[in-house]
Structure formats: C-alpha cells, structure tokens
Design a protein around this motif. Structure first.
Motif, mmCIF file in Angstrom:
data_model
loop_
_atom_site.group_PDB
_atom_site.id
_atom_site.type_symbol
_atom_site.label_atom_id
_atom_site.label_comp_id
_atom_site.label_asym_id
_atom_site.label_seq_id
_atom_site.Cartn_x
_atom_site.Cartn_y
_atom_site.Cartn_z
ATOM 1 N N ASP A 24 1.063 -1.367 0.150
ATOM 2 C CA ASP A 24 -0.543 -0.134 -0.237
ATOM 3 C C ASP A 24 0.806 1.290 -0.066
ATOM 4 O O ASP A 24 -0.240 2.556 -0.303
ATOM 5 C CB ASP A 24 -1.100 0.314 1.402
ATOM 6 C CG ASP A 24 -1.844 -1.153 1.436
ATOM 7 O OD1 ASP A 24 -1.951 -1.928 0.232
ATOM 8 O OD2 ASP A 24 -2.073 -1.568 2.054
ATOM 9 N N VAL A 25 2.013 1.415 0.452
ATOM 10 C CA VAL A 25 2.575 2.281 0.235
ATOM 11 C C VAL A 25 4.235 2.499 -1.142
ATOM 12 O O VAL A 25 4.237 1.328 -1.711
ATOM 13 C CB VAL A 25 3.921 2.654 1.596
ATOM 14 C CG1 VAL A 25 5.236 3.495 0.920
ATOM 15 C CG2 VAL A 25 3.228 1.679 2.624
ATOM 16 N N PRO A 26 3.954 3.132 -2.163
ATOM 17 C CA PRO A 26 4.427 3.240 -3.041
ATOM 18 C C PRO A 26 5.730 3.250 -2.594
ATOM 19 O O PRO A 26 6.355 3.797 -2.101
ATOM 20 C CB PRO A 26 4.431 4.760 -3.797
ATOM 21 C CG PRO A 26 3.201 4.990 -3.083
ATOM 22 C CD PRO A 26 2.718 4.582 -1.578
ATOM 23 N N ALA A 27 6.083 2.612 -3.653
ATOM 24 C CA ALA A 27 7.890 1.719 -3.228
ATOM 25 C C ALA A 27 8.764 2.490 -3.977
ATOM 26 O O ALA A 27 9.607 2.653 -3.166
ATOM 27 C CB ALA A 27 8.200 0.475 -4.571
ATOM 28 N N ASP A 28 8.350 3.641 -4.834
ATOM 29 C CA ASP A 28 9.439 4.624 -5.077
ATOM 30 C C ASP A 28 9.450 5.483 -3.987
ATOM 31 O O ASP A 28 10.358 6.378 -4.267
ATOM 32 C CB ASP A 28 9.009 5.457 -6.397
ATOM 33 C CG ASP A 28 7.540 5.600 -6.743
ATOM 34 O OD1 ASP A 28 6.924 6.019 -4.993
ATOM 35 O OD2 ASP A 28 7.207 6.363 -7.634
#
Length: 357
Positions: A24-28
């Motif tokens: 749910d947390v953008p990897a970038d």
C-alpha cells in the motif's frame, strides 16, 4: 555493530511497515527516503563519497531498518550490495559514473547476482549469456527474482556466460537499455512494496565500459562476504525486534520465558560477534563455509525469536488488530531462509565441502 536510525526515519518506517508489507506504500518512496538519511553511504569509503566505516557498519544499518520493516531492509540490502560492487569493481570509470546517484538514492541498485553466487557454489548454471559483437556485448537471458527494479530508474548487476568461452563476467544493465523488460511485481505473500519482479533480457547491447568484473570467478570470492553479511543484517534486526517484543510482554506465567529469551539473545550476540570477526579478518574470502554456517544459524535464531514472541504474546498475537505486527514478523521470518542463497542451498554447498550445518 549497534547502530540506530534517525528518529524521524524510524518513526516513518514504523508507521508504514504494514503498508510496505501489503504493497500500500509506493515503492518509489522508500529507497529515496533511506538514501536521504545517508544509509547507503555507511560502510563506504569517504574517498568514494561514503561516510566511512566497515561493511559491518552497513550490516548494522540494515539490521536497524529490519527492526521496523524487513521489506525496507531487503530493498536496502539489494541497493547496498550494488553499491559494494561499485566499491570493489576494477572499472573505476563505471564507479565514478554511477556511484554518486546510487549513494544518494536517486537511482536504485539491484543485485542480480544470486544466480552467480549459486553458480560459484556449484548449485546451478548461469541464466544469462553474453556474445561479442564488434566492440560491444549483446546480453540475453532471464533474472527471475530481483528487488529494487524501480520504474524511475535502476541498475542491475548480472553475471553473463561468454558465448566465445572464458570466465563468466559481471555486467551492469540499466532500466532503459533497449531489450530490458521488467515483469509486473511478483505476487509475494508480503513485502509487496519492494519493486520485486523478474527481468527478461533480449538482445541488450552494451559497451564494455559496463563490465563490472571481467573474471567473475576470480572477483566474486572477494565480494561474497559483503553480499552475505549484509544479507545477515535482515535476520539480525528481525530477531532483535522479536526478542525485544517477547521480553517486553507482561502477564501471568510469562516470567518462565525470561531464561530462554536471555539465552537466545546471548546466542544472537555471539553469532553477530563471529560475523564481525570474520569480516574484519578477511577469513570469509578463503573460508566461505564459516560464513554459510553463520547465515544458517541466524535463520534458525529468527524462527526461535518469533516463536518466543508468540509464546509471550499468547492469544493476543492471533487477534487481527493487536497481533498485526507479530503476524508481519512471522511472515518476514518465513522469508529469511529462502532469500537466495537459501539455507537449503547453503546446506547443500556445505555438504559438498564435507561439512554439516
């Protein structure tokens, strides 16, 4: 080796650990945050833009991240391994070109060398080939599982078997090289925000200035201790967190767990000390079996640590809300023995050397 994180980073990771695990947390967002905190510079010589220290300092940093999120620590491990390849490459021009952006976290570094580490131990053939074409190399093959394949930019290290004979070589491939194709993210059980995917490499043309090491079998034994030791940081941090949770749990009858928690903490500390000593002496270069045994021992310690956390927490660990952190650590512990080279692969290599672990 004890190393903490900046408080703001520790709080940021703690607040997002479940989201990182679930995807749910953008990897970038993750690697740049770790880079901004200077974590990729730890253990890198100051002359190369690092903050100094030894590889064991890098191990401590990965352990500190793993206390909050094994997925984030896994990303840092892959990135820090690629940084180490740049530190140890004889191709100084490539190092000067790539290292500044890697140390700052502006570009992701991906270690695609799990295949060649198994190749070096006699466990599997290489999956990537290189053929000369004029002054260039043309690369073909697959890397089935690589972390840090960030869409905004990455470099991945791959071992390639020369079609014209000679030793395997290590090359650096870029996200925007024509013929480099990233799959969709792998459907992992957890650790979903880690940019983990497969790579297909089809007719990728690179110059020889992208060769990290021309003779992989000669170069890799010197790199392998850092590769595996930094990997051990994940197990160290997770075990420490689980033991801290077990020790901090109150309740009727929980006092009986104090002795096994203390004993396991002592085993962990002793194993970490042996890892530190082996890195400092350089003995793991010529005696890799000792490092394999420590990696296996840490995997066993992780399972015992999360089991003690479960026993200390009791039924609360099986309730969805209060047990959320434990459930994530349980999944994380299940990942530790299968990180390549897996404990089964390491045991197989030890058996071939006439040792048991």
């Amino acid at each position: 080796m004890t190393r903490g994180l900046p408080q703001d980073l520790a709080e940021w990771l703690a607040a997002r650990a479940e989201g990182i695990d679930a995807g749910d947390v953008p990897a970038d967002l993750i690697l740049p945050r770790l880079g901004d905190a200077g974590l990729a510079r730890i253990g890198v010589p100051r002359a190369l833009g690092g903050s100094g220290g030894a590889v064991m300092d890098g191990v401590g940093t990965i352990a500190a991240v793993a206390r909050e999120s094994l997925a984030a620590a896994f990303m840092l491990w892959g990135h820090r391994c690629f940084v180490e390849f740049m530190v140890q490459t004889p191709n100084h021009a490539l190092r000067e070109r790539l290292l500044p952006d890697l140390l700052a976290g502006r570009v992701a570094g991906a270690s695609g060398l799990s295949n060649v580490m198994k190749f070096l131990a006699g466990l599997e053939p290489l999956q990537v080939a290189a053929r000369p074409d004029g002054d260039d190399l043309v690369i073909d093959g697959t890397l089935p599982w690589v972390t840090n394949l960030r869409g905004q930019g990455f470099f991945v290290a791959a071992a390639a078997d020369p079609a014209d004979g000679g030793p395997a070589m290590i090359v650096a491939l870029a996200h925007d090289d024509p013929g480099v194709r990233r799959s969709a993210d792998l459907a992992l059980m957890g650790m979903r925000s880690s940019d983990t995917a497969a790579l297909r490499i089809e007719g990728v043309r690179i110059g020889r200035d992208r060769v990290i090491a021309a003779d992989a079998p000669a170069w890799l034994p010197g790199v392998r201790p850092a590769f595996l030791a930094l990997q051990c940081g994940m197990a160290i941090g997770l075990a420490r967190r689980a033991l801290a949770e077990a020790a901090g749990t109150d309740g009727a009858g929980r006092g009986v767990l104090a002795a096994p928690v203390t004993a396991l903490q002592a085993r962990l500390d002793q194993t970490v000390a042996l890892l530190d000593a082996g890195l400092a002496s350089g003995s793991f270069v010529t005696r890799p079996a000792a490092l394999f045994e420590l990696r296996i021992a840490l995997s066993d310690i992780v399972f015992e640590a999360v089991s003690l956390e479960l026993q200390a927490g009791g039924g609360r660990c099986y309730l969805q809300e209060p047990g959320q952190g434990f459930a994530r650590r349980w999944r994380e512990a299940a990942f530790v023995p299968i990180i390549t080279p897996s404990t089964v692969q390491l045991r197989t290599a030890l058996a071939a050397m006439g040792r048991a672990a």
